[in-house]
Design an enzyme around this catalytic site. Structure first.
Site, PDB file in Angstrom:
ATOM      1  N   ASN A   1     -13.114 122.816  68.104  1.00 48.14           N
ATOM      2  CA  ASN A   1     -11.755 122.427  68.478  1.00 48.14           C
ATOM      3  C   ASN A   1     -10.885 123.664  68.303  1.00 48.14           C
ATOM      4  OD1 ASN A   1      -9.254 121.276  68.872  1.00 48.14           O
ATOM      5  ND2 ASN A   1      -9.158 120.363  66.829  1.00 48.14           N
TER       6      ASN A   1
ATOM      7  N   LYS B   1      -7.882 124.145  69.075  1.00 45.31           N
ATOM      8  CA  LYS B   1      -6.462 123.856  68.821  1.00 45.31           C
ATOM      9  C   LYS B   1      -5.591 124.725  69.741  1.00 45.31           C
ATOM     10  CE  LYS B   1      -7.810 122.904  64.093  1.00 45.31           C
ATOM     11  NZ  LYS B   1      -7.387 122.192  62.919  1.00 45.31           N
TER      12      LYS B   1
ATOM     13  N   HIS C   1      -7.005 113.113  67.288  1.00 53.04           N
ATOM     14  CA  HIS C   1      -7.063 114.125  66.233  1.00 53.04           C
ATOM     15  C   HIS C   1      -5.888 113.924  65.272  1.00 53.04           C
ATOM     16  CE1 HIS C   1      -7.054 117.977  64.199  1.00 53.04           C
ATOM     17  NE2 HIS C   1      -8.319 118.091  64.578  1.00 53.04           N
TER      18      HIS C   1
ATOM     19  N   GLU D   1      -3.956 115.911  63.879  1.00 53.39           N
ATOM     20  CA  GLU D   1      -2.755 116.704  64.184  1.00 53.39           C
ATOM     21  C   GLU D   1      -1.919 116.016  65.264  1.00 53.39           C
ATOM     22  OE1 GLU D   1      -4.737 120.438  64.829  1.00 53.39           O
ATOM     23  OE2 GLU D   1      -5.235 120.521  62.701  1.00 53.39           O
TER      24      GLU D   1
ATOM     25  N   GLY E   1      -8.386 122.118  58.047  1.00 53.17           N
ATOM     26  CA  GLY E   1      -7.636 123.373  58.009  1.00 53.17           C
ATOM     27  C   GLY E   1      -7.175 123.757  56.616  1.00 53.17           C
TER      28      GLY E   1
ATOM     29  N   SER F   1     -12.959 121.606  57.613  1.00 57.39           N
ATOM     30  CA  SER F   1     -13.357 122.861  56.966  1.00 57.39           C
ATOM     31  C   SER F   1     -14.870 123.062  56.909  1.00 57.39           C
ATOM     32  CB  SER F   1     -12.734 122.975  55.568  1.00 57.39           C
ATOM     33  OG  SER F   1     -11.319 122.932  55.662  1.00 57.39           O
TER      34      SER F   1
ATOM     35  N   GLU G   1     -12.968 112.694  60.102  1.00 53.96           N
ATOM     36  CA  GLU G   1     -12.230 113.871  59.671  1.00 53.96           C
ATOM     37  C   GLU G   1     -11.202 113.489  58.607  1.00 53.96           C
ATOM     38  OE1 GLU G   1     -12.573 117.226  62.709  1.00 53.96           O
ATOM     39  OE2 GLU G   1     -10.717 116.192  63.098  1.00 53.96           O
TER      40      GLU G   1
HETATM   41  C1  PEP Z   1     -10.468 120.123  63.341  1.00 57.88           C
HETATM   42  O1  PEP Z   1      -9.539 120.716  63.876  1.00 57.88           O
HETATM   43  O2  PEP Z   1     -10.928 119.086  63.841  1.00 57.88           O
HETATM   44  C2  PEP Z   1     -11.019 120.678  62.104  1.00 57.88           C
HETATM   45  C3  PEP Z   1     -11.991 120.057  61.506  1.00 57.88           C
HETATM   46  O3  PEP Z   1     -10.448 121.839  61.664  1.00 57.88           O
HETATM   47  P1  PEP Z   1     -11.013 122.791  60.481  1.00 57.88           P
HETATM   48  O4  PEP Z   1     -12.495 122.956  60.738  1.00 57.88           O
HETATM   49  O5  PEP Z   1     -10.260 124.068  60.632  1.00 57.88           O
HETATM   50  O6  PEP Z   1     -10.777 122.090  59.198  1.00 57.88           O
END
Ligand code: PEP
Length: 255
Positions: free
Chosen positions: A13, A15, A98, A100, A176, A216, A170
């Site tokens: 992803n 972003k 997501h 975000e 992040g 992460s 998630e």
């Molecule tokens: C994501 O954006 O779905 C995500 C898991 O980000 P990160 O791996 O940076 O935590």
């Protein structure tokens, strides 16, 4: 046992990152590194990079996804992109729900459901994100939150259509932040989500469902997370922006 029968999928992803030349360079670097992958490899990129990505992945094993889509087919929705527009371009996947989007853009379980429906109707594959906030985990309501998000998002989705859905667990507190769920925590919630799907669609459909972990995941922790029975791949944010790191995760999923 059943894990071996499910397809592991590693999806990046990106972003809101990468200009078109940067996107092309990253994909060119990534292609040889993941060409022997024994798992699905997807990159979900900003709308402005979709055409560049589709062109760059030609002849490779990398699939392209978008990071969102609107629920209407067309109309007066300034700034939005429909699922049909994505499908027409040759895009195969779309991330929906997501955290975000939920956090910054007012996404609700109901709008997530509408977007899922639109994506399926357009023939796309969906990476559906669910997960609890830190305070919800601390309150002990992780399962309730994940069950509700999953059930509402899948409203009106048939058993046949479920085969075009991947669920990404998630935990919001892990996205992040560099704070990963432990492999045990990821496995536990992924398994719980599979159980929710089993109640809706039956055990066989649930056992066939790809349930990713995201939050992460990186080159160092991927192997442990992906080794768990219910972790069938990952949705990768930060580490998907570095070809080498992303390819290490793809290799870990290929074992
Ligand atoms: C994501 O954006 O779905 C995500 C898991 O980000 P990160 O791996 O940076 O935590």
């Amino acid at each position: 046992m059943n894990k071996a029968k499910r397809q592991a999928v590693i999806a990046g992803n990106w972003k809101m990152n990468k200009t078109r030349p940067e996107a092309k360079a990253l994909i060119e670097e990534l292609k040889p590194l993941v060409k022997d992958a024994d798992c699905g490899v997807v990159i979900c990129v900003p709308y402005t990079n979709l055409e560049t990505a589709l062109e760059a992945v030609k002849g490779s094993n990398i699939k392209v996804g978008a990071e969102n889509c609107h629920w209407a087919k067309s109309g007066a929705f300034t700034g939005e992109i429909s699922a049909d527009m994505l499908a027409e371009m040759g895009v195969e996947y779309v991330v929906i729900g997501h955290s975000e989007r939920r956090q910054y853009f007012g996404e609700t379980d109901q709008t997530v459901n509408k977007r899922v429906r639109a994506a399926l109707d357009a023939g796309l594959r969906v990476i559906l994100c669910v997960g609890e906030l830190l305070e919800q985990r601390e309150q002990g309501i992780t399962e309730e939150i994940c069950a509700m998000q999953t059930k509402v998002a899948l409203g009106g989705v048939t058993k046949e259509e479920l085969s075009r859905i991947i669920i990404a667990y998630e935990p919001v507190w892990a996205i992040g932040t560099g704070k990963t769920a432990t492999a045990e925590q990821a496995d536990e919630v992924n398994g719980f989500i599979r159980g929710v799907v089993a109640k809706l669609y039956g055990e066989e459909a649930a056992q066939a469902l790809t349930v990713q972990y995201g939050g992460s995941m990186n080159a160092k922790n991927a192997e442990e997370l992906l080794g768990k029975e219910h972790v069938d791949g990952g949705l990768i944010g930060g580490a998907s922006l570095k070809a080498e790191d992303f390819s290490v995760i793809v290799k870990a999923a290929s074992r």
